[in-house]
Design a protein around this motif. Structure first.
Motif, short mmCIF file in Angstrom:
data_model
loop_
_atom_site.label_atom_id
_atom_site.label_comp_id
_atom_site.label_asym_id
_atom_site.label_seq_id
_atom_site.Cartn_x
_atom_site.Cartn_y
_atom_site.Cartn_z
N ILE A 56 0.84 -1.21 0.00
CA ILE A 56 0.00 0.00 0.00
C ILE A 56 0.87 1.25 0.00
N MET A 57 1.93 1.24 0.81
CA MET A 57 2.81 2.41 0.86
C MET A 57 3.53 2.61 -0.48
N ALA A 58 3.91 1.51 -1.12
CA ALA A 58 4.58 1.61 -2.41
C ALA A 58 3.64 2.18 -3.47
N VAL A 59 2.39 1.72 -3.46
CA VAL A 59 1.41 2.24 -4.42
C VAL A 59 1.15 3.72 -4.16
N THR A 60 1.03 4.08 -2.89
CA THR A 60 0.83 5.49 -2.55
C THR A 60 1.98 6.34 -3.04
N TYR A 61 3.20 5.86 -2.81
CA TYR A 61 4.36 6.62 -3.26
C TYR A 61 4.41 6.72 -4.78
N TRP A 62 4.07 5.63 -5.47
CA TRP A 62 4.08 5.59 -6.94
C TRP A 62 3.08 6.60 -7.53
N ILE A 63 1.94 6.74 -6.87
CA ILE A 63 0.90 7.63 -7.39
C ILE A 63 1.16 9.09 -7.02
N PHE A 64 1.45 9.35 -5.73
CA PHE A 64 1.54 10.73 -5.27
C PHE A 64 2.97 11.28 -5.26
N LEU A 65 3.97 10.42 -5.26
CA LEU A 65 5.38 10.81 -5.37
C LEU A 65 5.77 11.93 -4.41
N PRO A 66 5.54 11.76 -3.11
CA PRO A 66 5.92 12.81 -2.16
C PRO A 66 7.43 12.87 -2.01
N PRO A 67 8.02 14.06 -1.85
CA PRO A 67 9.46 14.15 -1.59
C PRO A 67 9.78 13.65 -0.20
N LEU A 68 10.89 12.95 -0.06
CA LEU A 68 11.31 12.46 1.25
C LEU A 68 12.08 13.57 1.95
N ASN A 69 11.35 14.59 2.35
CA ASN A 69 11.93 15.81 2.87
C ASN A 69 11.11 16.27 4.06
N LEU A 70 11.77 16.53 5.18
CA LEU A 70 11.07 16.93 6.40
C LEU A 70 10.34 18.26 6.26
N LEU A 71 10.70 19.06 5.25
CA LEU A 71 10.04 20.36 5.04
C LEU A 71 8.82 20.26 4.13
N SER A 72 8.50 19.04 3.71
CA SER A 72 7.37 18.84 2.81
C SER A 72 6.16 18.32 3.57
N THR A 73 5.02 18.98 3.42
CA THR A 73 3.80 18.47 4.04
C THR A 73 3.39 17.14 3.42
N GLY A 74 3.71 16.94 2.12
CA GLY A 74 3.41 15.67 1.48
C GLY A 74 4.11 14.51 2.16
N PHE A 75 5.36 14.73 2.59
CA PHE A 75 6.10 13.68 3.29
C PHE A 75 5.43 13.32 4.62
N TRP A 76 4.97 14.34 5.36
CA TRP A 76 4.35 14.07 6.66
C TRP A 76 3.01 13.35 6.50
#
Length: 553
Positions: free
Chosen positions: A16-36
């Motif tokens: 599920i996490m892989a599919v979520t990442y594949w679709i939404f592609l959030p940056p792995l960055n602590l300053l990104s709300t998408g990452f949180w």
């Protein structure tokens, strides 16, 4: 059984996490709300998995106790309760921190900080605004450029496999304004059949002349928005730059016509909020080569680093919150904001966004115009009392109200040291039928003409021949117009929207001639028995109207 279930849940969680990442592609960055949000999803799924395991253990415990009398404590609260409690507390804490941070960093508490993000240079329109270069006048809006560009689709190879993207992004190529858009795969199956060869074309439409060109690339594009796997532009860049915050890549071409995708790199200005550009990533659409630039070293051919939303938001913040948040609620002293319309103009090799600035209580008047370089975000306010863009559009529509044309967003022009709005007028099908020039300072002064060259020539002394080849995407040209010759048998006139319309009866038909500034001087003296010629347009109007003067001995 519990071990098998645990493994299955772990695999499901990872999937599920892989599919979520594949679709939404959030940056792995602590300053990104998408990452949180991505991290919160993982924590919530973990809690749900542990609860399920705890329920299974609880059932096993009750069964064992029932049949064997053992009293093992293997319950949710016993084995997984602490982990679930800690994860739950972490989730609540993250949500609470996010909420309070967003409130603290909002304009309510940091209004003046938002106002200070940009600086604005003050100037006078009459003295400092550059005279409009007619050869770079962007007359076509996006929808008109799209209609013209789409007519060229039938000239490509394998036309059934491709369509034209609806991007049609405004750029400058060799200091000339164009709208460019790449071809795209029509669907997944077309992509499967053609992905090895790639996309070999893009369309560019000259916004001044309206002429389009289907550009064939020497090296086909292998990276585009219509790809489905790792060559999708956003996905490709995300895996190359997993920690970088960047926006949706947009299509541009350099001055040599090479295709690129430009992705603006962002960082939040206030902790996790209010992202602002700090650079760009350039992706060569043919080779896949990428390079990241900071704001001071971006190549000059790149036209847009800042989005229109970013520019408008920053300008509004600057003019709204100079005296704090509560001033905007109560006294509104000095509060200004942008109008509800904006457009782009080309100056040199750059694209500029312009929009009007009006006071908080104004309805149809501007205090001046904002001009923003979309590559550098240099902002200049040109002071000039004028009508808003919406008022100019309504005035242009009123001039041809009998035809029910709709005005497009106007183009701001300075002709002979005076400000004008140039407005395209479209019919219900979205086709340009006419043009209007509206005096920006007195928007009731409107001049309409189907011929843009003749129209512009009335307001400037410069050569307007570059506009002679302008394509009006209506399918109607001067060569298609019927030439009418006749004798005035009956004559009448009436005022419509402040203009005089003459009605001429000749050979059983009624023709109409609208009095404008370019009308011949003899028109008011037209009388029964005069011979005339003109070109018939829609609704029986005559253009290029002439009166044949009889020679006397």
């Amino acid at each position: 059984m519990r071990k098998m279930l645990s493994r299955c849940l772990v695999i499901l969680l990872l999937a599920i996490m892989a599919v979520t990442y594949w679709i939404f592609l959030p940056p792995l960055n602590l300053l990104s709300t998408g990452f949180w949000f991505f991290l919160l999803e993982g924590m919530l799924l973990t809690v749900l998995g542990l609860c399920l395991l705890g329920m299974v253990d609880s059932f096993q415990f009750k069964g064992a106790k029932l049949f064997s009398g053992r009293k093992e404590v293997t319950t949710v609260s016993g084995k997984y309760g602490k982990i679930i409690t800690r994860l739950g507390a972490g989730i609540v804490l993250m949500l609470a921190l996010g909420f309070f941070m967003s409130i603290f960093n909002s304009r309510l508490f940091r209004a003046k900080s938002y106002a200070a993000v940009i600086s604005v240079k003050e100037a006078d329109f009459n003295q400092d605004f550059p005279e409009t270069d007619i050869s770079k006048l962007a007359l076509l809006d996006r929808s008109s450029a799209e209609k013209i560009g789409d007519t060229y689709l039938g000239t490509i190879d394998r036309v059934s496999q491709f369509g034209i993207s609806d991007d049609y992004r405004q750029v400058t190529i060799g200091q000339q304004p164009y709208r460019v858009s790449p071809l795209e795969y029509k669907n997944f199956w077309k992509w499967l059949s053609n992905r090895k060869e790639g996309i070999s074309y893009y369309v560019k439409v000259n916004q001044t002349t309206g002429k389009a060109e289907l550009v064939r690339l020497e090296q086909a594009m292998k990276y585009s928005d219509s790809e489905y796997m790792f060559r999708d532009t956003l996905r490709y860049l995300r895996f190359k730059y997993p920690f970088t915050i960047f926006g949706e890549p947009s299509f541009e071409v350099d001055d040599e016509g090479n295709p690129y995708y430009v992705a603006t790199v962002y960082q939040p200005k206030f902790m996790l909020t209010s992202n602002d550009p700090v650079g760009v990533i350039l992706l060569n659409a043919a080779t896949g080569e990428t390079k990241e630039y900071d704001l001071d070293h971006i190549p000059e051919w790149v036209d847009r680093v800042y989005s229109a939303d970013n520019v408008i938001t920053r300008v509004d913040d600057y003019y709204t919150y100079q005296d704090g948040f509560w001033n905007t609620v109560f006294s509104q002293t000095g509060v200004k904001h942008t109008t509800d319309s904006y457009n782009y103009i080309s100056i040199g090799s750059d694209i500029y966004l312009y929009t009007g600035i009006t006071s908080a209580t104004a309805d149809s008047s501007n205090l001046g115009f904002i001009l923003v370089n979309m590559r550098t975000r240099e902002v200049t306010n040109y002071k000039l009392a004028s009508a808003t863009e919406s008022a100019a559009m309504e005035s242009a529509e009123g001039e041809v109200q009998e035809k029910k044309y709709k005005a497009t967003a106007p183009t701001l022009a300075k002709l002979n040291d005076k400000a004008y709005y140039i407005v395209s007028l479209k019919d219900d099908a979205g086709l340009v039928k006419s043009y209007a020039v509206v005096d920006a300072e007195d928007y009731q002064q409107v001049t309409v003409n189907n011929d843009i060259q003749s129209l512009i020539s009335q307001f400037t002394d410069v050569d307007t021949s570059v506009l002679s080849g302008t394509v009006v995407p209506s399918g109607e040209s001067d060569k298609d117009l019927e030439v009418i010759k006749g004798v005035v048998e009956q004559l009448a006139s009436q005022m419509i929207s402040g203009s005089t319309v003459y009605y001429i009866s000749s050979s059983g038909k009624i023709y109409k001639v609208k009095a404008t500034e370019e009308s011949i001087d003899q028109l008011p003296f037209l009388k029964v028995g005069d011979h005339f010629t003109g070109e018939l347009t829609k609704n029986n109007f005559l253009q290029n109207f002439k009166i044949e003067v009889k020679k006397t001995d």
